[in-house]
Design a protein around this motif. Structure first.
Motif, short mmCIF file in Angstrom:
data_model
loop_
_atom_site.label_atom_id
_atom_site.label_comp_id
_atom_site.label_asym_id
_atom_site.label_seq_id
_atom_site.Cartn_x
_atom_site.Cartn_y
_atom_site.Cartn_z
N HIS A 9 0.84 -1.21 0.00
CA HIS A 9 0.00 0.00 0.00
C HIS A 9 0.87 1.25 0.00
O HIS A 9 0.56 2.24 -0.70
CB HIS A 9 -0.92 0.00 1.22
CG HIS A 9 -2.16 -0.81 1.04
ND1 HIS A 9 -3.06 -0.59 0.02
CD2 HIS A 9 -2.65 -1.86 1.77
CE1 HIS A 9 -4.06 -1.46 0.11
NE2 HIS A 9 -3.84 -2.23 1.15
N SER A 30 2.22 1.70 -3.44
CA SER A 30 1.16 2.14 -4.34
C SER A 30 0.89 3.64 -4.19
O SER A 30 0.57 4.33 -5.17
CB SER A 30 -0.13 1.36 -4.06
OG SER A 30 0.04 -0.01 -4.31
N THR A 31 1.04 4.14 -2.96
CA THR A 31 0.77 5.55 -2.69
C THR A 31 1.92 6.43 -3.16
O THR A 31 1.69 7.52 -3.71
CB THR A 31 0.55 5.76 -1.18
OG1 THR A 31 -0.55 4.96 -0.75
CG2 THR A 31 0.26 7.22 -0.87
N ILE A 59 -9.08 -2.87 -3.12
CA ILE A 59 -8.22 -1.85 -2.48
C ILE A 59 -6.74 -2.12 -2.79
O ILE A 59 -5.87 -1.73 -2.01
CB ILE A 59 -8.44 -1.74 -0.95
CG1 ILE A 59 -9.88 -2.02 -0.56
CG2 ILE A 59 -8.10 -0.34 -0.46
CD1 ILE A 59 -10.14 -1.99 0.93
N GLU A 60 -6.47 -2.77 -3.89
CA GLU A 60 -5.09 -3.07 -4.26
C GLU A 60 -4.75 -2.37 -5.57
O GLU A 60 -5.45 -2.55 -6.57
CB GLU A 60 -4.88 -4.58 -4.44
CG GLU A 60 -5.05 -5.38 -3.18
CD GLU A 60 -4.92 -6.88 -3.43
OE1 GLU A 60 -5.27 -7.65 -2.52
OE2 GLU A 60 -4.46 -7.27 -4.53
N GLY A 61 -3.67 -1.59 -5.57
CA GLY A 61 -3.15 -1.06 -6.82
C GLY A 61 -2.44 -2.17 -7.59
O GLY A 61 -2.21 -3.26 -7.08
N ARG A 121 -7.61 1.54 -7.38
CA ARG A 121 -7.59 0.73 -6.16
C ARG A 121 -8.60 -0.42 -6.20
O ARG A 121 -8.80 -1.11 -5.21
CB ARG A 121 -7.87 1.60 -4.94
CG ARG A 121 -6.79 2.63 -4.64
CD ARG A 121 -5.58 1.99 -3.99
NE ARG A 121 -4.58 2.98 -3.58
CZ ARG A 121 -3.49 2.69 -2.91
NH1 ARG A 121 -3.23 1.43 -2.58
NH2 ARG A 121 -2.63 3.64 -2.59
#
Length: 260
Positions: free
Chosen positions: A38, A41-42, A67-69, A95
């Motif tokens: 996460h 991803s951010t 909720i996964e990139g 996401r």
């Protein structure tokens, strides 16, 4: 008067599977991996690049979970590329919080692009968790449109085809799709036309999807390793997925360089 303890539990939580002590350590390792993904991803806004050799006879489209990139799929994608496949990601999902019915056409557009660029290649979908539901939806829908590119099949990792009782513990409408009584899930389960082209890989213990099993009509294996997220970065899961892709595409069962 004695009041039953169950009556004190809010109705939505009464069917939640209790946490087994063996799951506690699995939760900790699992969330350490998920937190790193996460964070990446951010902090990393770059678009993904296809991996592997473009001329491979098998191209894999990796579909992340909720909720996964796309970054979550990269460790697995690198192992699949080392095994000889060309690998593509789906950053257009963001996401991945949109409903499954809306997400399937997005993945379909990637399949179309890959098929146009590599018309002689077989295309296999590889989906983690919710990504497996999206993949099955796409297989079912594409069968009704024979003029469009048809994936050879789907390999899923930790996909809750029957939902998860623990979906009740998490907030967000995008989690409600994993409630076992959700209409999308029950309708998708009733669609059996694509099941023979789906291979299922399940962790030994999955703290997000307790009691997960291989659905009737599908084939699959259960790993020695546990976790909902961590198998995305393990050699054991990659080997199982490579074997499943080979089976779906008719490739040799053995490889000179299995993913390490």
């Amino acid at each position: 008067m004695r009041i039953p303890l169950r009556s004190l539990i809010p109705p939505r939580f009464r069917d939640v599977d209790p946490i087994d002590p063996a799951e506690v350590a699995v939760w900790a390792r699992d969330y350490a991996f998920a937190a790193r993904m996460h964070l990446r991803s951010t902090l990393d806004p770059t678009a993904p690049k296809a991996l592997g050799i473009p001329g491979s006879r098998v191209h894999v489209v990796c579909i992340p979970g909720v909720i996964e990139g796309w970054h979550f799929m990269e460790p697995l994608g690198k192992r699949l590329a080392r095994a000889g496949f060309a690998v593509h990601f789906v950053p257009e999902l963001g996401r991945n919080v949109a409903p499954v019915l809306e997400s399937a056409p997005i993945v379909g557009a990637v399949v179309d692009r890959v098929a146009a660029a590599h018309p002689h290649a077989s295309i296999v979908l590889v989906g983690h968790s919710k990504g497996g539901l999206i993949g099955k939806r796409l297989l079912v829908d594409r069968a009704l449109e024979p003029a469009k590119p048809q994936p050879a099949g789907l390999v899923t990792l930790a996909t809750p085809f029957a939902g998860s009782s623990r979906a009740a513990l998490l907030p967000g409408e995008y989690i409600r799709e994993f409630d076992p009584s959700n209409a999308m899930l029950t309708a998708l389960a009733a669609e059996r036309s694509a099941d023979a082209r789906i291979r299922v890989v399940l962790p030994q213990i999955d703290p997000h999807v307790p009691k997960n099993r291989i659905p009737d009509g599908m084939r699959g294996v259960r790993l020695r390793e546990s976790g909902h997220f961590r198998p995305l970065a393990t050699a054991e899961a990659a080997r199982a997925i490579v074997a499943a892709i080979d089976e779906l595409t008719g490739a040799p069962a053995s490889r000179d360089a299995p993913p390490a």
